[in-house]
Design an enzyme around this catalytic site. Sequence first.
Site, PDB file in Angstrom:
ATOM      1  CE  LYS A 117      -1.944  -0.829   3.991  1.00 55.85           C
ATOM      2  NZ  LYS A 117      -1.529  -2.073   4.218  1.00 55.85           N
ATOM      3  NE  ARG A 139      -3.211  -1.426  10.886  1.00 59.82           N
ATOM      4  CZ  ARG A 139      -1.644  -1.061  10.133  1.00 59.82           C
ATOM      5  NH1 ARG A 139      -1.841   0.216   9.775  1.00 59.82           N
ATOM      6  NH2 ARG A 139      -1.016  -1.630   9.559  1.00 59.82           N
ATOM      7  NE  ARG A 164       7.717  -2.705   6.415  1.00 54.10           N
ATOM      8  CZ  ARG A 164       6.512  -2.807   6.111  1.00 54.10           C
ATOM      9  NH1 ARG A 164       5.108  -2.148   5.261  1.00 54.10           N
ATOM     10  NH2 ARG A 164       5.556  -3.303   7.295  1.00 54.10           N
ATOM     11  NE  ARG A 221       8.052  -1.213  10.300  1.00 52.92           N
ATOM     12  CZ  ARG A 221       6.316  -0.975   9.423  1.00 52.92           C
ATOM     13  NH1 ARG A 221       6.316  -0.519   8.656  1.00 52.92           N
ATOM     14  NH2 ARG A 221       5.205  -1.392  10.548  1.00 52.92           N
ATOM     15  NE  ARG A 262       2.951  -5.688  11.261  1.00 50.86           N
ATOM     16  CZ  ARG A 262       3.882  -5.827  10.294  1.00 50.86           C
ATOM     17  NH1 ARG A 262       5.225  -5.878  10.021  1.00 50.86           N
ATOM     18  NH2 ARG A 262       3.502  -4.658   9.150  1.00 50.86           N
TER      19      ARG A 262
HETATM   20  P1  ADP Z   1       1.645  -1.672   7.922  1.00 54.28           P
HETATM   21  O1  ADP Z   1       0.594  -1.845   7.018  1.00 54.28           O
HETATM   22  O2  ADP Z   1       2.772  -2.908   7.367  1.00 54.28           O
HETATM   23  O3  ADP Z   1       1.463  -2.679   9.029  1.00 54.28           O
HETATM   24  P2  ADP Z   1       2.357   0.308   8.923  1.00 54.28           P
HETATM   25  O4  ADP Z   1       2.740   0.786   9.221  1.00 54.28           O
HETATM   26  O5  ADP Z   1       1.430   0.578   8.744  1.00 54.28           O
HETATM   27  O6  ADP Z   1       2.326  -0.990   8.452  1.00 54.28           O
HETATM   28  O7  ADP Z   1       1.336   0.410  11.138  1.00 54.28           O
HETATM   29  C1  ADP Z   1       2.723  -0.520  11.526  1.00 54.28           C
HETATM   30  C2  ADP Z   1       1.707  -0.552  13.296  1.00 54.28           C
HETATM   31  O8  ADP Z   1       1.627   1.083  13.416  1.00 54.28           O
HETATM   32  C3  ADP Z   1       0.745  -1.200  13.116  1.00 54.28           C
HETATM   33  O9  ADP Z   1       0.673  -2.191  13.613  1.00 54.28           O
HETATM   34  C4  ADP Z   1      -0.235  -0.697  14.449  1.00 54.28           C
HETATM   35  O10 ADP Z   1       0.395  -0.671  15.760  1.00 54.28           O
HETATM   36  C5  ADP Z   1       0.308   1.028  14.704  1.00 54.28           C
HETATM   37  N1  ADP Z   1      -1.233   1.480  13.894  1.00 54.28           N
HETATM   38  C6  ADP Z   1      -1.328   2.284  12.079  1.00 54.28           C
HETATM   39  N2  ADP Z   1      -2.252   2.246  12.345  1.00 54.28           N
HETATM   40  C7  ADP Z   1      -3.140   2.183  13.177  1.00 54.28           C
HETATM   41  C8  ADP Z   1      -4.148   2.078  13.174  1.00 54.28           C
HETATM   42  N3  ADP Z   1      -4.871   2.888  11.762  1.00 54.28           N
HETATM   43  N4  ADP Z   1      -4.925   1.654  14.202  1.00 54.28           N
HETATM   44  C9  ADP Z   1      -4.197   1.440  14.915  1.00 54.28           C
HETATM   45  N5  ADP Z   1      -2.930   1.387  14.905  1.00 54.28           N
HETATM   46  C10 ADP Z   1      -2.269   1.635  14.152  1.00 54.28           C
END
Ligand code: ADP
Length: 222
Positions: free
Chosen positions: A13, A89, A128, A163, A174
Amino acid sequence: MNVVFIGPPGAGKGTHATILSEKYSLVPLAAGDILRQHIRNKTELGRKAKDVIEKGELVSDDLVNSIIFHEIEAAFLQKKGVLLDGFPRTIGQAEALDKFLTGHRSALDAVLNFDTSEDMIIARLSGRRVCANCGANYHLRNPLLRPKKEGLCDKCGQPLTQRKDDQPETIRHRLETYQKETAPLIGYYRRKNILYDLHGDYDVNEFQDEIQTLFEKLKLTV
Ligand code: ADP
Ligand code: ZN
């Protein structure tokens, strides 16, 4: 226009959000990047979010909603639309977003669902890398996203790291969180007739073509 990207971690994404936001002059808002920026800057919010993120769990709706709405407001002030990546999310976040947009006499135009296989996800996440200093994202196996100098950030020259939440155990957790909390959004937006499915195993170029054909079909303009 306002667009949301939904998809499991590692669906690509972020990559597509960056490319598209330049073409369509949308403000890209990646929830994870914004949260990690708070952690790097050691803000109050970053302190609250750090452990939760490293465990692969979701930060609370209230916390995420308030930071994302703040960013959307800034984009609207510049008369720009947003491309939301990683937000909403949860159903709670999606409902809060609808309310927020209605309150600003705006709405979502399209929600793109990145449908990706689990094998592809694990391959993507394990390659990544992220700059520990400025947060720029890279990928070891993608020629378009590989750093110019091995192990170093193109933008600031600092070392790249993996990460903590991209370790195999946390990836699995996740993915479970995604299925439980985020996958229900697909039905939520399908019922509103704004959901479009994309097949996420394409390579970056094929995928861009698919998204742009869709945008043209929807006559999505800024
Ligand atoms: P990915 O899409 O690879 O999971 P992100 O960088 O989008 O990684 O998100 C990393 C972490 O940040 C998530 O696993 C969560 O802990 C937190 N996070 C990101 N977006 C949200 C959201 N909308 N609500 C709650 N936690 C979030
Ligand atoms: Zn950097």
